[in-house]
Design a protein around this motif. Sequence first.
Motif, PDB file in Angstrom:
ATOM      1  N   THR A   1     -22.339  -6.681 186.519  1.00  0.00           N
ATOM      2  CA  THR A   1     -23.199  -6.939 187.667  1.00  0.00           C
ATOM      3  C   THR A   1     -24.067  -8.156 187.369  1.00  0.00           C
ATOM      4  OG1 THR A   1     -23.286  -4.609 188.339  1.00  0.00           O
ATOM      5  CG2 THR A   1     -25.074  -6.040 189.100  1.00  0.00           C
ATOM      6  N   PRO A   2     -23.738  -9.334 187.923  1.00  0.00           N
ATOM      7  CA  PRO A   2     -24.568 -10.522 187.701  1.00  0.00           C
ATOM      8  C   PRO A   2     -25.946 -10.343 188.344  1.00  0.00           C
ATOM      9  CG  PRO A   2     -22.369 -11.132 188.468  1.00  0.00           C
ATOM     10  CD  PRO A   2     -22.516  -9.658 188.676  1.00  0.00           C
ATOM     11  N   VAL A   3     -26.976 -10.771 187.610  1.00  0.00           N
ATOM     12  CA  VAL A   3     -28.359 -10.702 188.086  1.00  0.00           C
ATOM     13  C   VAL A   3     -28.920 -12.123 188.029  1.00  0.00           C
ATOM     14  CG1 VAL A   3     -30.662  -9.730 187.703  1.00  0.00           C
ATOM     15  CG2 VAL A   3     -28.619  -8.335 187.251  1.00  0.00           C
ATOM     16  N   PHE A   4     -29.159 -12.719 189.204  1.00  0.00           N
ATOM     17  CA  PHE A   4     -29.552 -14.131 189.273  1.00  0.00           C
ATOM     18  C   PHE A   4     -31.047 -14.311 189.416  1.00  0.00           C
ATOM     19  CE2 PHE A   4     -25.117 -14.944 190.080  1.00  0.00           C
ATOM     20  CZ  PHE A   4     -24.918 -16.238 189.593  1.00  0.00           C
ATOM     21  N   ALA A   5     -31.598 -15.160 188.527  1.00  0.00           N
ATOM     22  CA  ALA A   5     -32.958 -15.664 188.699  1.00  0.00           C
ATOM     23  C   ALA A   5     -32.943 -16.778 189.743  1.00  0.00           C
ATOM     24  CB  ALA A   5     -33.482 -16.201 187.367  1.00  0.00           C
ATOM     25  N   PRO A   6     -34.070 -17.058 190.395  1.00  0.00           N
ATOM     26  CA  PRO A   6     -34.110 -18.089 191.442  1.00  0.00           C
ATOM     27  C   PRO A   6     -34.193 -19.504 190.873  1.00  0.00           C
ATOM     28  CG  PRO A   6     -36.251 -17.053 191.254  1.00  0.00           C
ATOM     29  CD  PRO A   6     -35.351 -16.322 190.307  1.00  0.00           C
ATOM     30  N   LEU A   7     -33.170 -19.869 190.098  1.00  0.00           N
ATOM     31  CA  LEU A   7     -33.113 -21.168 189.429  1.00  0.00           C
ATOM     32  C   LEU A   7     -31.711 -21.746 189.556  1.00  0.00           C
ATOM     33  CD1 LEU A   7     -34.924 -20.071 186.147  1.00  0.00           C
ATOM     34  CD2 LEU A   7     -35.875 -21.684 187.808  1.00  0.00           C
ATOM     35  N   THR A   8     -31.639 -23.066 189.787  1.00  0.00           N
ATOM     36  CA  THR A   8     -30.367 -23.779 189.794  1.00  0.00           C
ATOM     37  C   THR A   8     -30.492 -24.965 188.831  1.00  0.00           C
ATOM     38  OG1 THR A   8     -31.090 -25.085 191.706  1.00  0.00           O
ATOM     39  CG2 THR A   8     -29.853 -23.060 192.155  1.00  0.00           C
ATOM     40  N   HIS A   9     -29.535 -25.895 188.891  1.00  0.00           N
ATOM     41  CA  HIS A   9     -29.628 -27.087 188.031  1.00  0.00           C
ATOM     42  C   HIS A   9     -28.955 -28.260 188.725  1.00  0.00           C
ATOM     43  CE1 HIS A   9     -25.431 -27.384 186.053  1.00  0.00           C
ATOM     44  NE2 HIS A   9     -25.324 -26.544 187.048  1.00  0.00           N
ATOM     45  N   ASP A  10     -29.279 -29.464 188.245  1.00  0.00           N
ATOM     46  CA  ASP A  10     -28.781 -30.672 188.924  1.00  0.00           C
ATOM     47  C   ASP A  10     -27.546 -31.267 188.269  1.00  0.00           C
ATOM     48  OD1 ASP A  10     -29.774 -31.874 186.620  1.00  0.00           O
ATOM     49  OD2 ASP A  10     -31.092 -33.288 187.685  1.00  0.00           O
ATOM     50  N   GLY A  11     -27.003 -30.618 187.241  1.00  0.00           N
ATOM     51  CA  GLY A  11     -25.824 -31.144 186.550  1.00  0.00           C
ATOM     52  C   GLY A  11     -26.130 -32.253 185.567  1.00  0.00           C
ATOM     53  N   GLN A  12     -27.405 -32.670 185.509  1.00  0.00           N
ATOM     54  CA  GLN A  12     -27.825 -33.742 184.592  1.00  0.00           C
ATOM     55  C   GLN A  12     -28.820 -33.215 183.552  1.00  0.00           C
ATOM     56  OE1 GLN A  12     -26.302 -36.764 185.028  1.00  0.00           O
ATOM     57  NE2 GLN A  12     -25.220 -35.736 186.704  1.00  0.00           N
ATOM     58  N   GLY A  13     -28.883 -31.896 183.423  1.00  0.00           N
ATOM     59  CA  GLY A  13     -29.759 -31.308 182.424  1.00  0.00           C
ATOM     60  C   GLY A  13     -31.099 -30.829 182.934  1.00  0.00           C
ATOM     61  N   GLN A  14     -31.322 -30.948 184.241  1.00  0.00           N
ATOM     62  CA  GLN A  14     -32.621 -30.570 184.807  1.00  0.00           C
ATOM     63  C   GLN A  14     -32.517 -29.246 185.566  1.00  0.00           C
ATOM     64  OE1 GLN A  14     -35.864 -32.151 184.714  1.00  0.00           O
ATOM     65  NE2 GLN A  14     -36.276 -30.072 185.480  1.00  0.00           N
ATOM     66  N   MET A  15     -33.346 -28.273 185.181  1.00  0.00           N
ATOM     67  CA  MET A  15     -33.436 -27.030 185.942  1.00  0.00           C
ATOM     68  C   MET A  15     -34.220 -27.277 187.219  1.00  0.00           C
ATOM     69  SD  MET A  15     -31.745 -24.781 184.253  1.00  0.00           S
ATOM     70  CE  MET A  15     -32.219 -23.264 185.118  1.00  0.00           C
ATOM     71  N   LEU A  16     -33.920 -26.471 188.264  1.00  0.00           N
ATOM     72  CA  LEU A  16     -34.557 -26.621 189.563  1.00  0.00           C
ATOM     73  C   LEU A  16     -34.970 -25.243 190.102  1.00  0.00           C
ATOM     74  CD1 LEU A  16     -31.984 -29.139 191.091  1.00  0.00           C
ATOM     75  CD2 LEU A  16     -34.313 -29.704 190.334  1.00  0.00           C
ATOM     76  N   ASN A  17     -36.171 -25.167 190.625  1.00  0.00           N
ATOM     77  CA  ASN A  17     -36.681 -23.962 191.261  1.00  0.00           C
ATOM     78  C   ASN A  17     -36.050 -23.857 192.651  1.00  0.00           C
ATOM     79  OD1 ASN A  17     -38.263 -21.732 191.849  1.00  0.00           O
ATOM     80  ND2 ASN A  17     -40.138 -22.905 192.188  1.00  0.00           N
ATOM     81  N   THR A  18     -35.464 -22.709 192.992  1.00  0.00           N
ATOM     82  CA  THR A  18     -34.728 -22.597 194.255  1.00  0.00           C
ATOM     83  C   THR A  18     -35.012 -21.253 194.907  1.00  0.00           C
ATOM     84  OG1 THR A  18     -32.980 -24.034 193.386  1.00  0.00           O
ATOM     85  CG2 THR A  18     -32.437 -22.711 195.319  1.00  0.00           C
ATOM     86  N   ASN A  19     -35.221 -21.272 196.199  1.00  0.00           N
ATOM     87  CA  ASN A  19     -35.546 -20.073 196.950  1.00  0.00           C
ATOM     88  C   ASN A  19     -34.478 -18.991 196.775  1.00  0.00           C
ATOM     89  OD1 ASN A  19     -35.157 -18.574 199.765  1.00  0.00           O
ATOM     90  ND2 ASN A  19     -37.322 -19.084 199.538  1.00  0.00           N
ATOM     91  N   ALA A  20     -34.913 -17.777 196.468  1.00  0.00           N
ATOM     92  CA  ALA A  20     -33.975 -16.686 196.197  1.00  0.00           C
ATOM     93  C   ALA A  20     -33.171 -16.304 197.437  1.00  0.00           C
ATOM     94  CB  ALA A  20     -34.728 -15.472 195.646  1.00  0.00           C
TER      95      ALA A  20
END
Length: 260
Positions: free
Chosen positions: A141-160
Motif C-alpha cells: 500500500t503506497p503512502v504518499f507525502a505531499p511532495l514531488t520533484h523537478d527531475g533536476q534534484g529539487q524537491m517541490l511542495n505540492t497540494n495533496a
Amino acid sequence: MLFVIKVGGNVIDNPVLLQSFLQDLTAIQGPKILIHGGGKIATRIGDQLGIESKYVDGRRITDAATIDVVTMVYGGLVNKQLVAKLQALGCNAIGMTGADANVIPAVKRPVKQIDYGFVGDIDPARLQVGPLKAMLDAGLTPVFAPLTHDGQGQMLNTNADTIASSLAIALSAHYKVRLIYCFEKKGVLRDAQDDDSVINLIDRTVYAQLMEQKALSDGILPKLDNAFAAIESGVKEVLIGHAADVRSNTTATVAGTLIR
C-alpha cells in the motif's frame, strides 16, 4: 477497483481520529493508495527552528528554508509515522514521495502575481505509474507525502488533493478507480447548516439541477469541479466524505457523496 484515498491534515493532527482512520484503511480489501496532507506539524517544527511560515490566501509560500522543513516533516516524520502505524495494524505500507521511483515529476510553479517558491505543478500524463502497479501487484500500500520533484534534484511542495487526483487519473488507464477525498463533512450537503443532509449521488444532470437551485455552498464547488474534471480524464468515480466513513465509502452503499 483501486481506491485512491486522500486524508487531510485535520486527521493527521488528531491521534485518536488518525488511529481510527488507519484501522479502517487497513480493513479495506483490495489495492489502495493513501495520500496524506501535512497538518500543522511543519509549522510547529518550523517555529522551533526559527523559520516563519508565510501564507497568501491560505496557501503556504515555500521558500528555500521552508522546502527543507516540509521535506523533512512531510516526507520523513509524518510519512514514516503513518507507515509504521499501518505496519503495526497489518497493512504492508511503503512510504513514498513523488521523487521515489520518479513516480510524480513536476514543474516549479511559474511566478505570476505571487511567487509561491518551491511549489510543484503536475501534468498527470507525465506520471510514471509502472512502479506503482508493481507495488500494488505485490500487495503493498503506497503512502504518499505531499511532495514531488523537478527531475533536476529539487524537491517541490505540492497540494495533496492535486497529487491524489493526478494519481487517480494516471492509474485509470490500468484500473477502475474510485478517488476518495476525506474531509471534515459527511459529504456534499443539500443544506450547509445540516450535517445530515448528504446528497449520496451526483452526476452531471443532478449537478446542473443543484446549481440552478443554488443549493450548494461556494466552498464545495471547487471540489465538485475537480471531481468532474477527474471523471472526464478517466477516473470512474469520485467520493467526497468524512474520514470516519472511509471504510463504508469503499462499498456500494456509501455514506458520503459519490460523483459519477
